[in-house]
Design an enzyme around this catalytic site. Structure first.
Site, mmCIF file in Angstrom:
data_model
loop_
_atom_site.group_PDB
_atom_site.id
_atom_site.type_symbol
_atom_site.label_atom_id
_atom_site.label_comp_id
_atom_site.label_asym_id
_atom_site.label_seq_id
_atom_site.Cartn_x
_atom_site.Cartn_y
_atom_site.Cartn_z
ATOM 1 N N ASP A 190 0.795 -1.230 0.000
ATOM 2 C CA ASP A 190 0.000 0.000 0.000
ATOM 3 C C ASP A 190 0.830 1.284 0.000
ATOM 4 O OD1 ASP A 190 0.752 -0.434 2.684
ATOM 5 O OD2 ASP A 190 -1.136 0.323 3.477
ATOM 6 N N LEU A 210 3.990 1.690 -0.754
ATOM 7 C CA LEU A 210 4.843 1.784 -1.956
ATOM 8 C C LEU A 210 3.992 2.271 -3.125
ATOM 9 C CD1 LEU A 210 5.850 0.101 -4.755
ATOM 10 C CD2 LEU A 210 7.466 1.500 -3.457
ATOM 11 N N TYR A 231 2.463 -11.659 -1.943
ATOM 12 C CA TYR A 231 1.009 -11.867 -1.901
ATOM 13 C C TYR A 231 0.449 -12.146 -3.278
ATOM 14 C CZ TYR A 231 -0.137 -7.054 -3.488
ATOM 15 O OH TYR A 231 -0.271 -5.888 -4.192
ATOM 16 N N TYR A 286 -1.402 -13.848 1.737
ATOM 17 C CA TYR A 286 -0.079 -13.271 2.055
ATOM 18 C C TYR A 286 0.898 -14.315 2.578
ATOM 19 C CZ TYR A 286 -2.748 -8.891 2.812
ATOM 20 O OH TYR A 286 -3.553 -7.806 2.703
ATOM 21 N N TRP A 287 2.150 -14.143 2.257
ATOM 22 C CA TRP A 287 3.259 -14.834 2.909
ATOM 23 C C TRP A 287 4.221 -13.734 3.353
ATOM 24 C CZ3 TRP A 287 0.556 -16.401 -1.245
ATOM 25 C CH2 TRP A 287 0.051 -17.708 -1.240
ATOM 26 N N ARG A 345 -6.604 -3.996 8.062
ATOM 27 C CA ARG A 345 -6.496 -5.400 7.655
ATOM 28 C C ARG A 345 -6.539 -6.251 8.923
ATOM 29 N NH1 ARG A 345 -6.769 -3.245 3.363
ATOM 30 N NH2 ARG A 345 -5.424 -3.408 1.536
ATOM 31 N N LYS A 371 -13.123 7.707 2.051
ATOM 32 C CA LYS A 371 -13.380 7.122 0.722
ATOM 33 C C LYS A 371 -14.479 6.077 0.851
ATOM 34 C CE LYS A 371 -9.077 6.376 1.250
ATOM 35 N NZ LYS A 371 -7.833 5.603 1.248
ATOM 36 N N GLY A 410 -15.464 3.698 -2.169
ATOM 37 C CA GLY A 410 -15.615 3.009 -3.450
ATOM 38 C C GLY A 410 -16.307 3.888 -4.477
ATOM 39 N N ASP A 454 -4.951 3.463 -2.500
ATOM 40 C CA ASP A 454 -3.562 3.957 -2.460
ATOM 41 C C ASP A 454 -3.338 5.052 -3.499
ATOM 42 O OD1 ASP A 454 -3.302 1.804 -0.723
ATOM 43 O OD2 ASP A 454 -2.456 0.496 -2.263
HETATM 44 N N1 LIG Z 1 -16.411 0.983 -8.493
HETATM 45 C C1 LIG Z 1 -15.812 2.176 -8.510
HETATM 46 N N2 LIG Z 1 -16.266 3.158 -9.313
HETATM 47 C C2 LIG Z 1 -15.682 4.362 -9.340
HETATM 48 N N3 LIG Z 1 -14.602 4.694 -8.587
HETATM 49 C C3 LIG Z 1 -14.115 3.768 -7.765
HETATM 50 C C4 LIG Z 1 -14.676 2.456 -7.674
HETATM 51 N N4 LIG Z 1 -13.972 1.758 -6.753
HETATM 52 C C5 LIG Z 1 -13.012 2.591 -6.306
HETATM 53 N N5 LIG Z 1 -13.091 3.800 -6.900
HETATM 54 C C6 LIG Z 1 -12.208 4.952 -6.680
HETATM 55 O O1 LIG Z 1 -11.193 4.567 -5.766
HETATM 56 C C7 LIG Z 1 -11.297 5.322 -4.545
HETATM 57 C C8 LIG Z 1 -10.941 4.454 -3.376
HETATM 58 O O2 LIG Z 1 -11.797 3.330 -3.386
HETATM 59 P P1 LIG Z 1 -12.081 2.461 -2.089
HETATM 60 O O3 LIG Z 1 -12.690 1.187 -2.592
HETATM 61 O O4 LIG Z 1 -12.886 3.257 -1.139
HETATM 62 O O5 LIG Z 1 -10.623 2.284 -1.494
HETATM 63 P P2 LIG Z 1 -9.823 1.005 -0.987
HETATM 64 O O6 LIG Z 1 -9.126 0.446 -2.185
HETATM 65 O O7 LIG Z 1 -8.872 1.582 0.002
HETATM 66 O O8 LIG Z 1 -10.830 0.081 -0.370
HETATM 67 C C9 LIG Z 1 -12.721 5.859 -4.550
HETATM 68 O O9 LIG Z 1 -12.831 7.019 -3.754
HETATM 69 C C10 LIG Z 1 -12.925 6.123 -6.026
HETATM 70 O O10 LIG Z 1 -12.242 7.299 -6.420
HETATM 71 O O1 LIG Z 2 -2.662 -5.589 1.830
HETATM 72 C C1 LIG Z 2 -1.478 -5.215 1.736
HETATM 73 O O2 LIG Z 2 -0.646 -5.334 2.618
HETATM 74 C C2 LIG Z 2 -1.054 -4.559 0.518
HETATM 75 O O3 LIG Z 2 -0.308 -3.636 0.577
HETATM 76 C C3 LIG Z 2 -1.619 -5.106 -0.730
HETATM 77 C C4 LIG Z 2 -2.123 -4.091 -1.723
HETATM 78 O O4 LIG Z 2 -1.152 -3.657 -2.633
HETATM 79 C C5 LIG Z 2 -2.768 -2.905 -1.095
HETATM 80 O O5 LIG Z 2 -3.304 -3.235 0.139
HETATM 81 C C6 LIG Z 2 -3.850 -2.380 -1.954
HETATM 82 O O6 LIG Z 2 -4.593 -1.486 -1.184
HETATM 83 P P1 LIG Z 2 -5.934 -0.833 -1.687
HETATM 84 O O7 LIG Z 2 -5.590 0.479 -2.269
HETATM 85 O O8 LIG Z 2 -6.722 -0.687 -0.432
HETATM 86 O O9 LIG Z 2 -6.537 -1.762 -2.693
#
Ligand SMILES: Nc1ncnc2c1ncn2[C@@H]1O[C@H](COP(=O)(O)OP(=O)(O)O)[C@@H](O)[C@H]1O
Ligand SMILES: O=C(O)C(=O)C[C@H](O)[C@H](O)COP(=O)(O)O
Length: 299
Positions: free
Chosen positions: A32, A34, A90, A103-104, A169, A227, A229, A260
């Site tokens: 994350d 990185l 991973y 993960y490992w 996590r 955030k 999604g 990230d």
């Molecule tokens: N299905 C999606 N449609 C549109 N944007 C998305 C979608 N999923 C993620 N994003 C974008 O990625 C950002 C982070 O998503 P989120 O799923 O909340 O983060 P994480 O990966 O940390 O769980 C959102 O704020 C949005 O900008």
């Molecule tokens: O879980 C971990 O330790 C990792 O670093 C693996 C992934 O590269 C990031 O977790 C992705 O993170 P998201 O942006 O939330 O999808």
């Protein structure tokens, strides 16, 4: 040109195996903090250097990983090299575009990234801004976690930006109470907090993104972006709240790295002085690009 300022991202990079279809995997390097450093390097101008603080082994994979950091334009002065340890690994599992990980990483070198007080102090003296996550805190032994949080709190007290993604996590923590305490202590040492609502609701029982923002503002964080999604992100300070909708994406293939990369788009804008609501739009735009690609990093 004046000397650039430095943002130091702190955490673990792993070997990443991402599906390439038909049972084939593509090997990458990701983690994350990185991922955020990698996108920050892409988004920031020449007036910022991006350093990565981690620990690697002295094996061939560690050499390749450090070369990968350098090729990406990251400063590698704060990478510890520890004989007898290796990077973790991973695999990304995809169900539709939603991902889960195997993960490992239990004995990864990165678990020792804060074990040497002098190494840590040098990195903090060299940094003008810092970025870390709940994964960074989860992988550290408690005494090292405390040492890192003290350094972050001193940086905050000195007026430096300290950004934190709780990136919860539960599997990485021995129990939920220790997890919540450490995440809360990490937030208290931060100036910007970038949580994801579903993770926070599950871990802290928050009923809404507003409740998540209230809880982190209550820890003394000045600026929170929750955030969610495809749903709007909530940007909150003590005096202002705004919800900002990401663009509709119909061709997402892998959401790994969405949060990230959002963080990198947001922070690059904030470090350049862009107001928070517009910085959220930059975060959405970059994350929207990332979810259309397999793996955490767009190459
Ligand atoms: N299905 C999606 N449609 C549109 N944007 C998305 C979608 N999923 C993620 N994003 C974008 O990625 C950002 C982070 O998503 P989120 O799923 O909340 O983060 P994480 O990966 O940390 O769980 C959102 O704020 C949005 O900008
Ligand atoms: O879980 C971990 O330790 C990792 O670093 C693996 C992934 O590269 C990031 O977790 C992705 O993170 P998201 O942006 O939330 O999808």
């Amino acid at each position: 040109m004046s000397t650039p300022k430095t943002i130091v991202s702190i955490g673990e990079c792993m070997v990443e195996l991402a599906s390439a279809g038909d049972g084939l995997y593509r090997r990458g390097f990701a983690g994350d903090t990185l991922n955020t450093a990698w996108y920050l390097r892409r988004e920031l101008g020449d007036d910022w250097a991006v350093a990565y603080l981690t620990a690697l082994g002295t094996d061939g994979t560690s050499d390749e990983m450090q070369a990968f950091f350098a090729d990406a334009g990251l400063v590698t002065d704060h990478v510890r090299r520890i004989p007898e340890r290796m990077p973790g690994l991973y695999i990304i599992h995809l169900e539709g575009a939603e991902r889960s990980f195997s993960y490992w990483r239990d004995s990864a070198a990165a678990r020792l990234l804060a074990a040497d007080p002098a190494h840590l102090a040098r990195a903090f003296a060299a940094g003008d801004a810092f970025y870390f996550s709940g994964i960074t805190l989860a992988i550290l032994p408690p005494a090292d976690r405390q040492r890192l949080i003290e350094q972050l709190a001193s940086a905050k007290a000195a007026g430096k930006a300290v950004a934190f993604d709780p990136n919860i996590r539960p599997r990485l923590w021995p129990d939920p109470a220790e997890m919540r305490d450490a995440i809360t202590a990490g937030a208290a040492a931060s100036t910007i907090c970038l949580p994801s609502f579903p993770d926070e609701a599950a871990a802290f029982g928050d009923a809404s993104p507003d409740a998540t923002a209230d809880r982190y503002l209550g820890c003394g964080v000045g600026e929170v972006v929750v955030k969610d999604g495809a749903d709007p992100a909530l940007v909150a300070t003590s005096s202002h709240r705004e919800r900002i909708q990401p663009a509709t994406i119909t061709d997402a293939v892998d959401t790994t790295g969405a949060g990230d990369s959002f963080n990198a788009g947001y922070l690059a804008a904030r470090l350049a002085g862009v107001p928070a609501p517009h910085a959220v739009r930059r975060g959405h735009a970059l994350a929207g690009e990332v979810v259309r690609h397999y793996g955490a990093l767009i190459r």
